[in-house]
Design an enzyme around this catalytic site. Structure first.
Site, mmCIF file in Angstrom:
data_model
loop_
_atom_site.group_PDB
_atom_site.id
_atom_site.type_symbol
_atom_site.label_atom_id
_atom_site.label_comp_id
_atom_site.label_asym_id
_atom_site.label_seq_id
_atom_site.Cartn_x
_atom_site.Cartn_y
_atom_site.Cartn_z
ATOM 1 N N GLY D 32 0.815 -1.217 0.000
ATOM 2 C CA GLY D 32 0.000 0.000 0.000
ATOM 3 C C GLY D 32 0.839 1.252 0.000
ATOM 4 O O GLY D 32 1.961 1.275 0.502
ATOM 5 N N ASN D 33 0.297 2.313 -0.593
ATOM 6 C CA ASN D 33 0.983 3.590 -0.594
ATOM 7 C C ASN D 33 0.015 4.722 -0.873
ATOM 8 O O ASN D 33 -0.993 4.549 -1.551
ATOM 9 C CB ASN D 33 2.125 3.602 -1.625
ATOM 10 C CG ASN D 33 1.720 2.977 -2.951
ATOM 11 O OD1 ASN D 33 0.953 3.560 -3.700
ATOM 12 N ND2 ASN D 33 2.216 1.775 -3.230
ATOM 13 N N SER D 49 9.514 3.276 -0.508
ATOM 14 C CA SER D 49 9.293 1.881 -0.901
ATOM 15 C C SER D 49 9.737 0.917 0.192
ATOM 16 O O SER D 49 10.847 1.032 0.723
ATOM 17 C CB SER D 49 10.072 1.590 -2.188
ATOM 18 O OG SER D 49 9.839 0.266 -2.611
ATOM 19 N N GLY D 50 8.870 -0.020 0.533
ATOM 20 C CA GLY D 50 9.266 -1.169 1.337
ATOM 21 C C GLY D 50 9.686 -0.909 2.775
ATOM 22 O O GLY D 50 10.373 -1.741 3.371
ATOM 23 N N SER D 79 7.928 4.930 -3.391
ATOM 24 C CA SER D 79 7.131 3.748 -3.702
ATOM 25 C C SER D 79 7.347 3.347 -5.149
ATOM 26 O O SER D 79 7.398 4.191 -6.042
ATOM 27 C CB SER D 79 5.651 4.065 -3.482
ATOM 28 O OG SER D 79 4.854 3.094 -4.119
ATOM 29 N N SER D 80 7.451 2.042 -5.379
ATOM 30 C CA SER D 80 7.676 1.564 -6.750
ATOM 31 C C SER D 80 6.489 1.885 -7.654
ATOM 32 O O SER D 80 6.602 1.816 -8.873
ATOM 33 C CB SER D 80 7.949 0.057 -6.739
ATOM 34 O OG SER D 80 6.908 -0.629 -6.072
ATOM 35 N N HIS D 102 -3.597 -3.399 -1.436
ATOM 36 C CA HIS D 102 -3.960 -4.758 -1.831
ATOM 37 C C HIS D 102 -5.043 -5.253 -0.877
ATOM 38 O O HIS D 102 -5.012 -6.403 -0.447
ATOM 39 C CB HIS D 102 -2.740 -5.682 -1.818
ATOM 40 C CG HIS D 102 -1.820 -5.490 -2.979
ATOM 41 N ND1 HIS D 102 -1.170 -6.519 -3.603
ATOM 42 C CD2 HIS D 102 -1.458 -4.375 -3.658
ATOM 43 C CE1 HIS D 102 -0.425 -6.051 -4.598
ATOM 44 N NE2 HIS D 102 -0.576 -4.751 -4.639
ATOM 45 N N HIS D 176 -4.597 -7.213 -10.294
ATOM 46 C CA HIS D 176 -3.718 -6.538 -9.360
ATOM 47 C C HIS D 176 -4.508 -6.072 -8.129
ATOM 48 O O HIS D 176 -4.579 -6.806 -7.154
ATOM 49 C CB HIS D 176 -3.035 -5.381 -10.103
ATOM 50 C CG HIS D 176 -1.966 -4.683 -9.329
ATOM 51 N ND1 HIS D 176 -1.013 -3.880 -9.913
ATOM 52 C CD2 HIS D 176 -1.713 -4.649 -8.007
ATOM 53 C CE1 HIS D 176 -0.217 -3.395 -8.985
ATOM 54 N NE2 HIS D 176 -0.616 -3.854 -7.837
ATOM 55 N N TYR D 234 -26.171 15.994 3.244
ATOM 56 C CA TYR D 234 -25.587 15.138 4.276
ATOM 57 C C TYR D 234 -24.456 15.899 4.952
ATOM 58 O O TYR D 234 -23.717 16.636 4.306
ATOM 59 C CB TYR D 234 -25.045 13.868 3.628
ATOM 60 C CG TYR D 234 -24.436 12.891 4.597
ATOM 61 C CD1 TYR D 234 -25.193 11.868 5.169
ATOM 62 C CD2 TYR D 234 -23.096 12.999 4.956
ATOM 63 C CE1 TYR D 234 -24.625 10.978 6.060
ATOM 64 C CE2 TYR D 234 -22.520 12.108 5.854
ATOM 65 C CZ TYR D 234 -23.290 11.098 6.402
ATOM 66 O OH TYR D 234 -22.730 10.223 7.289
#
Lengths: 237, 237, 237, 237
Positions: D32-33, D49-50, D79-80, D102, D176, D234
């Protein structure tokens, strides 16, 4: 008790009941709302519209008269579903609190347009028979006064089916989601908890046995009246 | 040990075991109950009926004799399922604790009216073969002495099937939900944890493979006897 | 580094990795075990058998030689699955840690006896192709040396299919559950997390689309090699 | 406001939004990013990333120009998926934040290659019609510039279908997973929460009723425009 004290107490109960919904996993974001009515005092207290639960305060609860007209100046806007609550309170004099959620499992049955069959005693302990699903609202109903018509179609569902809303304290609105009710906000929230639980159980039961049948009437009677009515013997005196 | 000390210790274990049920996600609201029996002392200790878990105290545990008659004056009402527990203790002398829940996945198999097949070693580690489902109670049974008859139909299920209740420490009551048991309240609760887990696994397994078969008898034997009996080698000495 | 310091560090890593399993929701009760090997020092460290996670201490980790023989006097019994770990370490020289769980979703595919197809990039990021499922062990294999034969059938599965255990760091043992591995205990645990997640995703994907196909080889290649090998560009340098 | 202060504030928002993803149960491990763009200042801030969420710091957020080129020396790798974010920002000028996860249920629809039908008002409150699923990327697209092409196929999906990305703030990338967006990182994350929720509801709805139909256009209109646009009522003013 002064009216002011009474309203403070209602706000406290309605606030606590609203917070109980995310705690029970029944709502995400700002979804869901709880209200309480006091017919003698002529007031309804309901959650404000669109306020995140983590910043909502007890004093943010909105006070209206029995027709849904705001009673406190400078207060927040009420839940957009207020008119549905008002309509239910008008039709069903014994309910003092209404809860609306988009709880996942109850919503799936509402989206599927199916009533929930009474497949077991978990269901029967709280709901005396099927939890009905309303018909779909017409384009005209949605266009004219959507939230009011949502209340009306719930009332129609109980009248047409002959189901007693005290014996079956919840309903699914077609394509939308569940409403439940009770004598107190806490009880109404508990009924939302049970409704979502039995909705999930019923779905999985049909996966495990595609030809499952509802429990017999005598078992439904036994479990419901073990917990409700003058011959109840569940719980403490 | 005096009888009083013994009862205090039973209350502590039964209280802790009852609290373990919501912690394990097996019960909502006031559903579920645990009891323990001491046949020599002639007492059963069981959860009180309908008390929310967050206000329940150890001293609220209810003490009865072996027939379920209250032994302490001024105490709370026992779980409404007491008669089922008593019946199980009468029939199965080796079980010292009984647990009843409405845990979601076990309930779905009970509502589906199906025994749970042994699809894997997670099942076999605790249950030596299918977890049986009782027949449906008759109208007469439900009307006469519902909780007692629930106990009787469980006993009947084990006798008729020849299943050993020590080797399969749990059962599904048709249209209702699971009961499990064990030599201690903690063990009986663990069996409820496993039963719900294997119920969910079995359901999903059938979704992943609609023609799945139970594991062979030799694998069932291996895993069950790796953990139980004189040749067990799982765990510490 | 002295051998003693090395073993202390292995125990710390294996202890932490074992605790990570219930934290990640992958194990209940005492299910699951993690080990680490150091081939040069000639030691394996593994979880003790049947110790509840909440009382397990770092010094309870069990130390054996490369054949699984206990090296510390007075220590606890090792996990009953030790022989499986030893067999995997013997066959696959590049894996330094093995994890076994009964995680719910991976178990359902193992019980279903199906390999998990690569339905998406979540799968491809960690597993380069299907996660295989072993054949069923024979009665003779189960009777003779069950845990050893479990290791052997895993090795056989990779050899017969030509799947590289470094590119697919996990497997399903038929009717039992998953094993995963990695270069460190933390990595091996992460692979168990991913395996359970993709197992659930794959099951639901087939419900949403009963005719779903695996992703094409070029997408599998892209995602796996984005994260692994000399051309990887995911993460920090 | 100086550019430096502006970037600090963007980093704070992007950091908080990234942490909100595991809190909401939408991501595991480092998946996630979230990014945010400020077109006038010419900067994009995105997750590195990572980096595990529990060690990630606000200062680790990566700053790039509008084409994705790094602006801060010595910073971490972005992030990739940065190129996908950049492509979306180029095509859709009204979105200020993009989120990729994901999340389990949205991924299952992406893997199934199906758009999510609008089965209820929970869907309609946030997504004005089906949540589309892209076509599969070709081998050439994946080989040449995968992350860029992922952005392009999303843009193509909205252009070809005529769906307004402001009215449907999310998409499924075939095989994906989901991307969502919004005017702020918080709003974009909320849209990821809703997308995963309606993905699960839609799947279960089809299990409960295999012939379910989407809600009628007039109900979709009512709910979407109750919350969006000039006639929204709302929430608070």
């Amino acid at each position: 008790m002064t009216n002011k004290t009474l309203i403070e107490e209602m706000k406290a109960r309605v606030f606590a009941a609203n917070l109980a919904l995310p705690d029970a996993g029944l709502v995400k974001l700002t979804w869901g709302n709880v209200s309480e009515i006091n017919r003698e005092a002529g007031v309804i207290v309901i959650k404000p519209s669109g306020i995140p639960y983590n910043v909502m305060r007890v004093q943010d609860m909105v006070v209206t008269d029995l027709s849904g007209k705001l009673l406190e100046e400078g207060g927040l806007r009420p839940s957009s579903d207020l008119a549905t609550h008002v309509e239910l309170y008008k039709a069903f004099k014994e309910m003092n609190s209404v809860v609306h959620t988009h709880s996942k499992n109850a919503v799936t049955w509402a989206q599927a347009g199916r009533e929930i069959p009474a497949y077991g005693t978990t269901h029967a302990d709280t709901f005396y028979g099927v939890v009905p699903c309303t018909r779909q609202l017409t384009a005209a109903e949605v266009a004219s006064a959507y939230e009011l018509e949502t209340g009306k179609v719930i009332v129609e569902t109980f009248i047409d089916s002959g189901i007693d809303p005290l014996a079956v304290p919840g309903v699914l609105v077609y394509g939308h989601g569940p409403f439940t009710w009770g004598t107190t906000p806490q009880k109404a929230v508990e009924n939302s908890v049970v409704l979502d639980e039995i909705a999930e159980m019923a779905c999985v039961t049909e996966v495990v046995n595609t030809r499952v049948l509802p429990i017999p009437q005598y078992l439904l009677d036994k479990h419901f009246f073990r917990k409700h009515g003058i011959n109840a013997y569940y719980g403490q005196k």
